[in-house]
Design an enzyme around this catalytic site. Structure first.
Site, PDB file in Angstrom:
ATOM      1  N   HIS A  37      -4.860  -0.299   1.974  1.00 49.71           N
ATOM      2  CA  HIS A  37      -5.727  -0.303   2.977  1.00 49.71           C
ATOM      3  C   HIS A  37      -7.162  -0.332   2.355  1.00 49.71           C
ATOM      4  CE1 HIS A  37      -6.247   4.543   2.877  1.00 49.71           C
ATOM      5  NE2 HIS A  37      -7.036   3.846   1.927  1.00 49.71           N
TER       6      HIS A  37
ATOM      7  N   GLU B 258      -4.962   0.586   7.765  1.00 47.26           N
ATOM      8  CA  GLU B 258      -3.711   0.844   7.234  1.00 47.26           C
ATOM      9  C   GLU B 258      -2.788  -0.239   7.322  1.00 47.26           C
ATOM     10  OE1 GLU B 258      -3.570   3.293   5.440  1.00 47.26           O
ATOM     11  OE2 GLU B 258      -3.360   5.277   6.467  1.00 47.26           O
TER      12      GLU B 258
ATOM     13  N   ASN C 163      -1.823   2.064  -0.880  1.00 46.63           N
ATOM     14  CA  ASN C 163      -0.898   1.228   0.305  1.00 46.63           C
ATOM     15  C   ASN C 163      -1.739  -0.141   0.685  1.00 46.63           C
ATOM     16  OD1 ASN C 163      -2.829   2.021   1.996  1.00 46.63           O
ATOM     17  ND2 ASN C 163      -1.466   2.941   3.362  1.00 46.63           N
TER      18      ASN C 163
HETATM   19  P1  PGA Z   1      -9.801   6.859  -3.762  1.00 45.70           P
HETATM   20  O1  PGA Z   1      -9.354   6.278  -2.374  1.00 45.70           O
HETATM   21  O2  PGA Z   1     -11.156   6.208  -4.349  1.00 45.70           O
HETATM   22  O3  PGA Z   1      -9.885   8.177  -3.732  1.00 45.70           O
HETATM   23  O4  PGA Z   1      -8.636   6.287  -4.743  1.00 45.70           O
HETATM   24  C1  PGA Z   1      -9.490   4.782  -2.039  1.00 45.70           C
HETATM   25  C2  PGA Z   1      -9.172   4.907  -0.645  1.00 45.70           C
HETATM   26  O5  PGA Z   1      -8.118   5.356  -0.084  1.00 45.70           O
HETATM   27  O6  PGA Z   1      -9.687   3.610   0.072  1.00 45.70           O
END
Ligand code: PGA
Length: 260
Positions: A138, A143, A136
């Site tokens: 973030h 968020e 998304n």
């Molecule tokens: P991920 O998470 O490295 O497990 O894809 C990244 C994040 O949510 O910032």
């Protein structure tokens, strides 16, 4: 923004490790900002290898992590304290008193957040902040709708993020709703932001971050305002970029002194 596209996530991770290792060699008292998640795992394995086999010295390095869940014991397998110990810190000679991770068990969360900001400042600021990106958009746990000027604070996770992290908790209903995260304003004060994104599921967020407008709806887009953000992608994560060819050309034309 400097966009670096590598054929595979392995090559991207090794390049990111070279950037971090060079920082540590040039500045033994470097302050490094660390991220969790699946994305930086190979980067961390490579840093551990460089320490073990090449003597890369973390004895004077300070570490600050982006975020932590609120209410999770530090030895919970999904806590970021646990993740960092297992995946990086126990493989380096970093000193425990130099390691900083937000305190998700603090009785007074706002005070703990202010203290974290003070500790970053007292350490001299972060030299290289390693970042992943959520599906998304973030960074940290900022968020969508996070203030672009935000500081370290409590945030409530979106359903999307809780679904993305559900496997670590054996189901979405067990993912804590609240976290402490460095703010976007905090992250922007780092001297370099080093964001890694790998895999097709990151392609849309990556294209909006790099080629879309700066907007709180896609928090990572705030990196467009940073004077030194380096974005390391594999081909799948770069698949939706309109100017991918230009970024690849730019990299192939780098003068020797500018190469990583
Ligand atoms: P991920 O998470 O490295 O497990 O894809 C990244 C994040 O949510 O910032």
């Amino acid at each position: 923004m400097e966009i670096i596209i590598r054929p595979t996530s392995l090559e991207g991770s090794l390049l990111a490790a070279r950037i971090v290792a060079r920082t540590v060699r040039e500045k033994p008292h470097a302050v490094l900002g660390f991220a969790t998640g699946s994305t930086p795992l190979v980067l961390y394995q490579e840093l551990a290898r460089l320490h073990r086999e090449k003597g890369l010295d973390f004895g004077s390095v300070a570490a600050f992590n982006l975020d932590e869940y609120i209410g999770l014991p530090v030895d919970h397998p999904a806590s970021f304290h646990h993740y960092m110990r297992r995946n990086l810190f126990e493989h380096l000679n970093i000193r425990p008193e130099h390691v900083h991770i937000p305190d998700g068990l603090a009785a007074d969360i706002p005070a703990a957040c202010r203290k974290y900001e003070d500790e970053i400042r007292s350490a001299g600021g972060i030299d290289v902040q390693i970042l992943g990106i959520g599906t998304n958009g973030h960074i940290g746990f900022n968020e969508p709708s996070s203030s672009l000027a935000s500081r370290t604070r409590i945030k409530t996770l979106t359903r999307q993020t809780r679904l993305d992290n559900a496997a670590d908790f054996g189901g979405v209903e067990n993912v804590p709703p609240h976290v402490i995260t460095m703010g976007l304003g905090t992250i922007l004060e780092s001297r370099m932001c080093l964001l890694l994104a790998f895999g097709a599921k990151k392609a849309e967020a990556v294209s909006r971050m790099v080629e879309g407008p700066v907007t709180a709806s896609l928090p990572a887009s705030v990196l467009q305002l940073h004077p030194r953000s380096v974005i390391v992608l594999d081909r799948e994560a770069a698949a939706d970029l309109e100017r991918a060819e230009y970024y690849e050309w730019t990299n192939s034309q780098k003068p020797e002194w500018q190469k990583y």
